[in-house]
Design an enzyme around this catalytic site. Structure first.
Site, PDB file in Angstrom:
ATOM      1  N   GLY A  88       2.808   2.763  -2.593  1.00 27.33           N
ATOM      2  CA  GLY A  88       3.764   3.072  -3.339  1.00 27.33           C
ATOM      3  C   GLY A  88       4.785   2.237  -2.389  1.00 27.33           C
TER       4      GLY A  88
ATOM      5  CB  SER B 178      -1.377  -0.375   0.982  1.00 30.84           C
ATOM      6  OG  SER B 178       0.175   0.151   2.127  1.00 30.84           O
TER       7      SER B 178
ATOM      8  CG  ASP C 220      -4.780   6.949  -1.763  1.00 34.61           C
ATOM      9  OD1 ASP C 220      -4.449   7.354  -3.036  1.00 34.61           O
ATOM     10  OD2 ASP C 220      -3.330   6.611  -1.454  1.00 34.61           O
ATOM     11  CB  THR C 221      -6.184   9.934  -5.454  1.00 32.18           C
ATOM     12  OG1 THR C 221      -7.157   9.131  -5.528  1.00 32.18           O
ATOM     13  CG2 THR C 221      -5.152   9.136  -5.200  1.00 32.18           C
TER      14      THR C 221
ATOM     15  CD  GLU D 272      -4.903   3.806  -8.582  1.00 31.30           C
ATOM     16  OE1 GLU D 272      -3.603   4.247  -8.773  1.00 31.30           O
ATOM     17  OE2 GLU D 272      -4.433   2.911  -7.731  1.00 31.30           O
TER      18      GLU D 272
ATOM     19  NE  ARG E 256      -2.370   9.920   2.343  1.00 26.26           N
ATOM     20  CZ  ARG E 256      -2.165   8.592   1.916  1.00 26.26           C
ATOM     21  NH1 ARG E 256      -1.795   9.128   0.783  1.00 26.26           N
ATOM     22  NH2 ARG E 256      -2.421   7.749   2.142  1.00 26.26           N
TER      23      ARG E 256
ATOM     24  CD  GLU F 214      -2.256  -0.532  -8.446  1.00 26.65           C
ATOM     25  OE1 GLU F 214      -2.500  -0.418  -7.660  1.00 26.65           O
ATOM     26  OE2 GLU F 214      -0.907  -0.983  -8.308  1.00 26.65           O
TER      27      GLU F 214
END
Length: 388
Positions: free
Chosen positions: A161, A159, A284-285, A265, A360, A277
């Site tokens: 990245g 997750s 999150d985006t 995505e 984050r 994906e």
């Protein structure tokens, strides 16, 4: 549907398996409808723990531990919110009569890049970039030569990245192999993907339940090291490309079935759309929807779970910037300038108990009729924040 207060014996109860910043917003939206929330994660004081009725810290990949807390709490709905989770526990929970969102099979397919890629490309015939799966360094080297350089190398399960890299030549393969081991989930197998020289990438939030399927406006985003740093909505794209994305998203989510929101995505090059994906939960985006929509992705997720109508209103163009910690701290504090808070901008702080460099910790949210200005301001706010 009848709603009750959380303390009533017959109250609707949801269990979050994963209690990060996305789960926190889901918990808040659920409680706005009087739903009891049980937040579960691998560490104490996770963001959703701070707002839930009850919280647990367990080994999320331990089947018995997951099933024990499910049996103890008897949730109406189980909402998996992370990749690193015992899938076998979810299948067993369904056998015992619990309702997993969207369903255990969908979670199994989507939490693992191999499963969802094979399902989309080979079962449904959806267009994707070229790919191969490997388990050893030698196989990775061979796959790199076969796929061609540059190529994208990722663990099959991770997750934000973690473990992802781009090998620009054969000389980068060994470094990419080591990076892949940083995955939060399963690094026993690696996917090697053809690098698509895309014009842009999008997330298409797709919400479905028995009332139908609804698409939020496409979200554009910029990633660094596989994790988003800026997202905005709506993403300007041609009607043809958007319709292709919607058709693919509906095909895949219909194939998976169940209720809830799916973050789908895509890579877009010209009018060509490539499936990348899918996450069977808020994305999150999609945090940008906290300021751009009357019903955020989190509110829509809860509505979908409950079988409620999925209508909402858009407020206009908006952007979301991700603030990532610059220091290692326990009980970190964030310093945010007053001018980050206006009638059209604010900051959401997640409340994570520890900061790690690159973790984050908060997002800035900006609404503006001028998208360029919204994006610039979102990043300005992020750059004005500091942690200690």
């Amino acid at each position: 549907m009848t709603f009750t207060t959380p303390l009533q014996q017959d109250a609707i109860k949801i269990m979050l398996l994963g209690s990060g910043e996305l789960g926190k917003e889901v918990a808040i939206e659920a409680q706005r409808l009087g739903i009891e929330v049980i937040a579960v994660d691998k560490y104490e004081n996770a963001p959703a723990h701070l707002v839930a009725n009850r919280a647990y810290a367990i080994d999320m990949q331990d089947e018995l531990a997951v099933l024990e807390v499910i049996e103890k709490e008897q949730p109406t709905f189980i909402l998996p919110e992370v990749e690193a989770i015992s899938i076998s526990a979810l299948f067993e929970a369904e056998k015992r009569g619990f309702h997993v969102i969207p369903n255990a099979e969908a979670v199994s397919k989507t939490m693992n890049r191999k499963n969802i890629r094979l399902f989309a490309s080979e079962t449904l015939g959806v267009k994707t970039s070229g790919y191969k799966f490997v388990k050893t360094l030698d196989e990775l080297k061979e796959a790199g030569e076969e796929i061609g350089f540059p190529c994208v190398i990722k663990p099959v399960m991770s997750s934000s990245g973690h473990g992802q890299s781009i090998a620009k030549s054969a000389d980068d393969i060994e470094a990419s192999w080591e990076i892949a081991k940083e995955a939060r989930g399963d690094a026993s197998e690696i996917i090697v993907e053809e690098f698509v020289p895309f014009d842009y990438e999008i997330t298409l939030l797709t919400v479905r339940n028995e009332t139908g399927t609804v698409f939020c406006d496409a979200i554009g985003h910029v990633q660094k090291d596989g994790d988003f740093i800026l997202s905005w909505q709506p993403m300007q794209m041609s009607d043809q490309a958007l319709q292709k994305a919607k058709d693919i998203a509906k095909s895949v989510t219909d194939g998976l079935g169940g209720r809830g929101i799916f973050g789908v995505e895509f890579f877009v090059k010209g009018e060509e759309v490539y499936f990348s994906e899918l996450s069977p939960r808020p994305h999150d985006t999609g945090m940008v929807t906290l300021i751009t929509q009357s019903q955020s992705q989190f509110a829509l997720h809860i509505r979908a779970v409950l079988g409620l109508p999925l209508d909402y209103t858009t407020y206009g163009a908006g952007a979301c910037g991700a603030y990532k910690a610059k220091n290692e701290n326990k009980n970190p504090t964030l310093e945010i300038p007053d001018d980050a808070f206006t009638d059209k901008s604010y900051v959401r702080i997640f409340g994570k108990p520890e900061s790690h460099i690159g973790r984050r910790m908060a997002v800035s949210l900006v609404l503006d009729s001028d998208m360029k200005r919204a994006k610039e301001r979102a990043l300005e706010i992020v750059n004005s924040i500091s942690d200690n």
